[in-house]
Design an enzyme around this catalytic site. Structure first.
Site, PDB file in Angstrom:
ATOM      1  N   ASP A 184       0.913  -1.224  -0.007  1.00  0.00           N
ATOM      2  CA  ASP A 184      -0.197   0.122   0.035  1.00  0.00           C
ATOM      3  C   ASP A 184       0.788   1.203  -0.029  1.00  0.00           C
ATOM      4  O   ASP A 184       2.024   1.200  -0.824  1.00  0.00           O
ATOM      5  CB  ASP A 184      -0.950   0.036   1.031  1.00  0.00           C
ATOM      6  CG  ASP A 184      -2.213   0.447   0.867  1.00  0.00           C
ATOM      7  OD1 ASP A 184      -2.277   1.874   0.999  1.00  0.00           O
ATOM      8  OD2 ASP A 184      -3.269   0.049   0.976  1.00  0.00           O
ATOM      9  N   HIS A 240      -3.213   5.946   3.893  1.00  0.00           N
ATOM     10  CA  HIS A 240      -4.088   4.935   3.373  1.00  0.00           C
ATOM     11  C   HIS A 240      -3.504   3.540   4.100  1.00  0.00           C
ATOM     12  O   HIS A 240      -4.065   2.841   4.570  1.00  0.00           O
ATOM     13  CB  HIS A 240      -4.455   4.964   1.961  1.00  0.00           C
ATOM     14  CG  HIS A 240      -5.207   3.892   1.421  1.00  0.00           C
ATOM     15  ND1 HIS A 240      -5.047   2.625   1.205  1.00  0.00           N
ATOM     16  CD2 HIS A 240      -6.395   3.833   1.108  1.00  0.00           C
ATOM     17  CE1 HIS A 240      -5.922   1.821   0.630  1.00  0.00           C
ATOM     18  NE2 HIS A 240      -7.020   2.669   0.921  1.00  0.00           N
ATOM     19  N   SER A 276     -11.315  -1.075   0.112  1.00  0.00           N
ATOM     20  CA  SER A 276     -10.060  -1.193   0.758  1.00  0.00           C
ATOM     21  C   SER A 276     -10.182  -1.463   1.965  1.00  0.00           C
ATOM     22  O   SER A 276      -9.663  -2.280   2.894  1.00  0.00           O
ATOM     23  CB  SER A 276      -9.210   0.335   0.632  1.00  0.00           C
ATOM     24  OG  SER A 276      -8.628   0.575  -0.603  1.00  0.00           O
TER      25      SER A 276
END
Length: 614
Positions: free
Chosen positions: A165, A220, A414
């Protein structure tokens, strides 16, 4: 005084001679360059031979672009790139390829080779699949029935989850230690982007400890990792993460804006595969994606994901946030082998199941090859989790920062994928010997589909798969043989066989599941004729099911593409699938097979940009 005078005289004389000599040399060179005599032509040719080759000069004029070049081997791809003057920027041996930087002339020269085994792809951008003790309750561990397992001491201990990520915040907080104590459970961190920009940053793999913090400038990656593994304890006494005891490996492949190159993500996956034994990596979370631009088996990112699955790693991928319409599953979620996850929201009514609904942004299947996706859904609506307060997301969306804590609220597949990765870790703690296919089967068999008051499915399998994951049901399931039947990832990777699913579309735009019948001796002799209505493939194997192009109008297996935002459904673990999970099986693909209304792939790997906030 005499000595100084003589010294000045000689210096003046030397200077005058130097000026005279320079003038003679310049005049001599001018005469040579202006003389058309053929006798003088070989000298410049020899001089040019000692200079850099033409491509280096061309590269200064024509802008270079990133590509992925694939051949019979990574070495063959590297040689092909170098032969045309291109620059190799990364090793992608996991898919027999290299990352390369090429200008227009070099690209044309490479394509002119016309080798069937030499494939050139744009380095397609990918992006994160998200929309935006005294700690707050996060609810989703309870909503997927993980909290009840925590009470029994099951936290995912001994299982390592790798997250590719945007990285992990250097202030690791509740990610650093597990509830059982001991040293840091962050076993390794690897920055793909830094390794590409500074090739000497990391030592050789066996000498490198990968202990340096890579940080998370976007936010994120930390958020997703926290959903999986946060050991923070809420005021309710419950853990904030789904599997708070897991070990962690963080790989940064997305930049400060949540975007990244295909080659960087592939490099990250390749690194995870190479390090899987060293760190006992069992689960790989991929909360990222891009719209597919070709069959699943031609996509370089998908090939890397299949290699990870073949190596024994359970891959959990986000379905994408392009819903609610059909045919919106992102790559690599369109890979038939992996666990693809859609999103459910509790509609701001936590723990009240009748208020849950399928999130409108959640991508739906089938895939273009006819596979039913997603396999399951997870909690992906307004998920609260630990994240950097100085990251891009927190800066751009301060309203979603949960002051005074370092918590941030985001929604997306996600986040749903992260809840499922946590559930998979709990399953593997209970039964460490499960293979990826077995994990997928038991995860599906333990899921709870949404049903309405009449007991029928509230959403079709194309929208919710087998339903909302349930950690306890899946961990103690004994189901077998209900996932990836008829598929062979080894043959797929080798290019010997590719597969299609049982979904199709009729002339009215309705999606349905094609019937299948067992192979018999007589049917095998028909050379692969399929069913009694139409022939779908001329290469059906002599083992496995035959596929008939006949709609199966069973509950949940027929869809007109509509979406319902209503709630009031029950997420039932007692639902009986009328045909089991046969819709998750596949058959050998034939180039003669087409959808009834036909589909055209997008214009190749042209640099599709997927917004991070969807």
């Amino acid at each position: 005084m005499l000595t100084k005078a003589r010294r000045g005289y000689w210096l003046l004389t030397a200077g005058a001679l130097g000026v005279l000599l320079s003038a003679l040399v310049i005049n001599f060179r001018g005469d040579r360059s202006a003389t058309p005599n053929a006798a003088h032509q070989p000298a410049p040719a020899r001089a040019e031979a000692s200079l850099p080759k033409a491509p280096a000069a061309v590269a200064q004029v024509h802008e270079r672009h990133p590509y992925i070049v694939q051949a019979d081997s990574a070495d063959a791809a590297r040689i092909a790139v170098q032969d045309v003057g291109g620059a190799v920027t990364g090793d992608l041996s996991v898919i027999r390829a290299v990352a390369a930087s090429l200008d227009d002339r070099e690209l044309a020269a490479l394509r002119a080779e016309r080798s069937a085994r030499l494939q050139i792809y744009d380095d397609t951008p990918v992006s994160a699949s998200s929309t935006g003790g005294a700690l707050p309750e996060t609810y989703y561990p309870s909503e997927v029935d993980a909290s009840s397992m925590h009470i029994g001491g099951l936290t995912g201990r001994g299982v390592t989850v790798a997250v590719v990520d945007s990285g992990m915040w250097s202030q690791q907080g509740p990610l650093q230690y597990s509830p059982s104590g001991g040293g840091s459970r962050v076993l390794a961190q690897y920055d793909v982007i830094l390794a590409r920009q500074q090739p000497s940053y990391y030592a050789s793999s066996w000498l490198e400890t990968y202990s340096r913090n890579i940080d998370d400038p976007y936010g994120h990656g930390t958020h997703v990792t926290s959903i999986i593994a946060s050991s923070g304890v809420a005021t309710t006494g419950k853990f904030q993460g789904v599997a708070p005891g897991v070990n962690l490996v963080s790989v940064r492949a997305l930049d400060a804006k949540g975007s990244g190159r295909y080659s960087d993500v592939i490099s990250g996956i390749q690194w995870v595969i190479l390090q899987r034994a060293r760190y006992h990596i069992r689960v790989l979370n991929l909360s990222l994606g891009a719209p597919p631009s070709g069959p699943y088996w031609t996509d370089p990112l998908n090939q890397a994901v299949m290699a990870a699955w073949a190596s024994g790693i359970v891959v959990v991928a986000a379905a994408g946030n392009r819903g609610p319409g059909p045919l919106t599953i992102d790559a690599p979620g369109d890979v038939p082998y992996v666990i693809t996850v859609g999103a459910v929201t509790d509609n701001y009514y936590p723990l009240q199941q009748k208020q849950y609904r399928l999130a409108a942004f959640s991508s739906a299947g089938p895939t273009f090859e006819g596979f039913v996706k997603p396999e399951v859904v997870g909690m992906g609506g307004h998920n609260l989790a630990y994240a950097p307060d100085n990251g891009t997301l927190a800066t751009e969306f301060p309203q979603w920062v949960h002051e005074p804590y370092d918590d941030f609220t985001m929604s997306g597949t996600s986040q749903a994928a992260a809840t499922v990765s946590g559930v998979v870790a709990l399953m593997l703690e209970v039964n460490p010997g499960l293979t990826p296919d077995q994990v997928k089967c038991r995860l599906m068999s333990g899921a709870r589909p949404a049903v309405n008051s009449s007991g029928s499915l509230a959403y079709t399998v194309f929208q919710q798969g087998a339903g909302l994951v349930d950690a306890r049901n899946s961990a103690y399931s004994t189901a077998s043989g209900c996932a990836n039947q008829g598929l062979n990832v080894g043959l797929d990777l080798a290019g010997l066989q590719h597969y299609g699913g049982r979904a199709n579309e009729d002339s009215n735009g309705n999606f349905y599941i094609m019937a299948q019948a067992p192979v018999t001796a007589s049917s095998s002799l028909l050379g692969g004729l399929v069913g009694t209505v139409s022939t779908l493939t001329a290469s059906v194997p002599l083992v496995g099911p035959l596929v008939k192009d006949v709609a199966v109008l069973l509950d949940g297996l027929f869809w007109n593409g509509t979406y319902s935002s209503a709630s009031g459904y029950t997420w039932s673990s007692g639902y009986t699938w009328s045909s089991g999970y046969t819709w998750s099986s596949g058959y050998t693909w034939s180039s003669g097979y087409t959808w009834s209304s036909g589909y055209t792939w997008s214009s190749g790997y042209a640099g599709i940009d997927v917004p991070a906030q969807q």
